[in-house]
Design a protein around this motif. Structure first.
Motif, PDB file in Angstrom:
ATOM      1  N   ILE A 103       0.830  -1.208   0.000  1.00 45.07           N
ATOM      2  CA  ILE A 103       0.000   0.000   0.000  1.00 45.07           C
ATOM      3  C   ILE A 103       0.863   1.257   0.000  1.00 45.07           C
ATOM      4  O   ILE A 103       0.580   2.218  -0.720  1.00 45.07           O
ATOM      5  N   THR A 104       1.936   1.249   0.795  1.00 46.77           N
ATOM      6  CA  THR A 104       2.810   2.423   0.846  1.00 46.77           C
ATOM      7  C   THR A 104       3.441   2.701  -0.514  1.00 46.77           C
ATOM      8  O   THR A 104       3.467   3.847  -0.975  1.00 46.77           O
ATOM      9  N   ALA A 105       3.932   1.663  -1.170  1.00 51.02           N
ATOM     10  CA  ALA A 105       4.542   1.825  -2.488  1.00 51.02           C
ATOM     11  C   ALA A 105       3.524   2.335  -3.504  1.00 51.02           C
ATOM     12  O   ALA A 105       3.826   3.201  -4.330  1.00 51.02           O
ATOM     13  N   ALA A 106       2.301   1.800  -3.438  1.00 48.53           N
ATOM     14  CA  ALA A 106       1.258   2.233  -4.378  1.00 48.53           C
ATOM     15  C   ALA A 106       0.940   3.706  -4.201  1.00 48.53           C
ATOM     16  O   ALA A 106       0.829   4.456  -5.181  1.00 48.53           O
ATOM     17  N   ILE A 107       0.806   4.154  -2.959  1.00 46.80           N
ATOM     18  CA  ILE A 107       0.469   5.552  -2.703  1.00 46.80           C
ATOM     19  C   ILE A 107       1.633   6.465  -3.091  1.00 46.80           C
ATOM     20  O   ILE A 107       1.425   7.559  -3.633  1.00 46.80           O
ATOM     21  N   LEU A 108       2.869   6.034  -2.836  1.00 49.46           N
ATOM     22  CA  LEU A 108       4.028   6.830  -3.252  1.00 49.46           C
ATOM     23  C   LEU A 108       4.058   6.986  -4.775  1.00 49.46           C
ATOM     24  O   LEU A 108       4.335   8.083  -5.302  1.00 49.46           O
ATOM     25  N   SER A 109       3.762   5.920  -5.492  1.00 46.80           N
ATOM     26  CA  SER A 109       3.747   6.001  -6.955  1.00 46.80           C
ATOM     27  C   SER A 109       2.628   6.922  -7.429  1.00 46.80           C
ATOM     28  O   SER A 109       2.813   7.714  -8.349  1.00 46.80           O
ATOM     29  N   TYR A 110       1.464   6.856  -6.785  1.00 42.50           N
ATOM     30  CA  TYR A 110       0.358   7.734  -7.159  1.00 42.50           C
ATOM     31  C   TYR A 110       0.698   9.193  -6.881  1.00 42.50           C
ATOM     32  O   TYR A 110       0.296  10.092  -7.622  1.00 42.50           O
TER      33      TYR A 110
ATOM     34  N   LEU B 156       5.258   1.314  -8.756  1.00 38.49           N
ATOM     35  CA  LEU B 156       3.927   0.730  -8.907  1.00 38.49           C
ATOM     36  C   LEU B 156       4.003  -0.759  -9.229  1.00 38.49           C
ATOM     37  O   LEU B 156       3.212  -1.557  -8.721  1.00 38.49           O
ATOM     38  N   LEU B 157       4.968  -1.152 -10.065  1.00 34.30           N
ATOM     39  CA  LEU B 157       5.144  -2.563 -10.397  1.00 34.30           C
ATOM     40  C   LEU B 157       5.466  -3.381  -9.153  1.00 34.30           C
ATOM     41  O   LEU B 157       4.901  -4.467  -8.938  1.00 34.30           O
ATOM     42  N   ILE B 158       6.343  -2.848  -8.320  1.00 35.47           N
ATOM     43  CA  ILE B 158       6.680  -3.526  -7.055  1.00 35.47           C
ATOM     44  C   ILE B 158       5.433  -3.646  -6.180  1.00 35.47           C
ATOM     45  O   ILE B 158       5.182  -4.699  -5.574  1.00 35.47           O
ATOM     46  N   ALA B 159       4.652  -2.572  -6.113  1.00 36.82           N
ATOM     47  CA  ALA B 159       3.428  -2.587  -5.304  1.00 36.82           C
ATOM     48  C   ALA B 159       2.456  -3.658  -5.795  1.00 36.82           C
ATOM     49  O   ALA B 159       1.850  -4.378  -4.994  1.00 36.82           O
ATOM     50  N   LEU B 160       2.319  -3.789  -7.111  1.00 36.74           N
ATOM     51  CA  LEU B 160       1.403  -4.785  -7.669  1.00 36.74           C
ATOM     52  C   LEU B 160       1.876  -6.212  -7.387  1.00 36.74           C
ATOM     53  O   LEU B 160       1.080  -7.085  -7.031  1.00 36.74           O
ATOM     54  N   ILE B 161       3.171  -6.433  -7.542  1.00 40.91           N
ATOM     55  CA  ILE B 161       3.715  -7.772  -7.287  1.00 40.91           C
ATOM     56  C   ILE B 161       3.500  -8.182  -5.835  1.00 40.91           C
ATOM     57  O   ILE B 161       3.036  -9.293  -5.541  1.00 40.91           O
TER      58      ILE B 161
ATOM     59  N   LEU C 217       9.627  11.863 -13.289  1.00 37.35           N
ATOM     60  CA  LEU C 217       8.732  11.408 -12.220  1.00 37.35           C
ATOM     61  C   LEU C 217       8.037  10.098 -12.604  1.00 37.35           C
ATOM     62  O   LEU C 217       7.851   9.212 -11.765  1.00 37.35           O
ATOM     63  N   ASN C 218       7.671   9.977 -13.868  1.00 35.02           N
ATOM     64  CA  ASN C 218       7.038   8.733 -14.325  1.00 35.02           C
ATOM     65  C   ASN C 218       8.040   7.585 -14.378  1.00 35.02           C
ATOM     66  O   ASN C 218       7.677   6.428 -14.129  1.00 35.02           O
ATOM     67  N   VAL C 219       9.279   7.890 -14.722  1.00 36.62           N
ATOM     68  CA  VAL C 219      10.328   6.862 -14.707  1.00 36.62           C
ATOM     69  C   VAL C 219      10.482   6.281 -13.301  1.00 36.62           C
ATOM     70  O   VAL C 219      10.691   5.074 -13.130  1.00 36.62           O
ATOM     71  N   ILE C 220      10.361   7.127 -12.296  1.00 38.16           N
ATOM     72  CA  ILE C 220      10.467   6.676 -10.908  1.00 38.16           C
ATOM     73  C   ILE C 220       9.202   5.931 -10.481  1.00 38.16           C
ATOM     74  O   ILE C 220       9.263   4.917  -9.780  1.00 38.16           O
TER      75      ILE C 220
END
Length: 274
Positions: free
Chosen positions: A136-143, A196-201, A188-191
């Motif tokens: 969840i933390t990774a997903a929110i950081l990516s968003y 987001l991929l890590i969050a999904l996995i 920013l999108n490169v980061i």
């Protein structure tokens, strides 16, 4: 008594947030540096209050506050303000905080005035795990990074139109050049994409372990992979120079709309996102 006190502090935060937005809007319209500084310090105070709330909440609950939709919205706002203040400090982009402020204020208002559901807290306690926390933390950081990338693309379109119409003035000078806006948006999108991929996995791994009835075509999973796909296409087109300038900025803006749809609406139809 403590709950009443915290509620009043939240109301004060939203008022200060609103004042910051108003001062940034006044600066945007009239190029007023005094209003810009006032808005910046108000926003900094809001960030300090939010940080304090997060620390107190973590101390009371014994966990990181990202396991319910309301907690996620609050943490998303904090991430957005933190990143925008840092970028403004490092890159001196005057209007980035204004646009980020507008978006963050909307999310903060939703969090502050939404009805409280006690069951959400009970559910959250049942699903606490390090795997879920990182997901969840990774997903929110990516968003949050996607949000700032979107704002840079909006500024690109504003600057592009000002140049095309030859509307020279202080506002034009204060917005960075087109190349810088496009590059920072792309960076920013490169980061964001690998985060987001890590969050999904990690999220899928958690779901497989915790949910015997887990299925891959859950709306939230499909929506998240669509977000990952459209941003991957964006990176490919930008890296290969097949799409540049205003066109790539418009594509990034449309991509972000999908992010918001997935974050706010699609999750309601998920069998295990709550």
């Amino acid at each position: 008594m403590q709950d009443v006190y915290m509620s009043r502090l939240h109301e004060l935060t939203i008022i200060l947030y609103a004042l910051s937005v108003l001062f940034y809007f006044f600066d945007f319209m009239h190029n007023n540096q005094r209003a810009n500084k006032t808005a910046f310090w108000l926003l900094s105070f809001v960030w300090a209050l939010q940080t304090s709330f997060l620390i107190v909440y973590m101390k009371d609950t014994g966990r990181f506050p990202v396991l319910t939709i309301m907690e996620g919205l609050y943490f998303y706002t904090w991430v957005l303000i933190s990143l925008s203040l840092a970028i403004n400090r490092l890159l001196k982009v005057d209007f980035i905080v204004f646009f980020a402020n507008m978006l963050g204020f909307i999310i903060m208002a939703i969090h502050t005035f939404a009805p409280v559901h006690e069951s959400s807290g009970k559910i959250a306690e049942k699903v606490v795990s390090e795997l879920l926390f990182i997901h969840i933390t990774a997903a929110i950081l990516s968003y949050g990074a996607f949000s700032l990338s979107f704002i840079f693309s909006v500024l690109y379109c504003v600057q592009y139109n000002l140049l095309k119409k030859k509307q020279w003035g202080k506002r034009l000078i204060r917005i960075p050049d087109l190349a810088k806006l496009e590059y920072v948006s792309y960076l920013l999108n490169v980061i964001s994409v690998p985060i987001l991929l890590i969050a999904l996995i990690l999220g899928i791994q958690w779901a497989i372990i915790q949910k015997p009835d887990f299925f891959w075509y859950d709306p939230k999973i499909v929506g998240s992979f669509i977000v990952l796909l459209i941003y991957s296409i964006y990176l490919y087109l930008r890296a290969t120079n097949k799409l540049r300038g205003k066109n790539i900025a418009l594509l990034n803006i449309m991509n972000f709309l999908m992010v918001m749809i997935n974050f706010i609406f699609i999750g309601k139809f998920s069998s295990f996102h709550f």
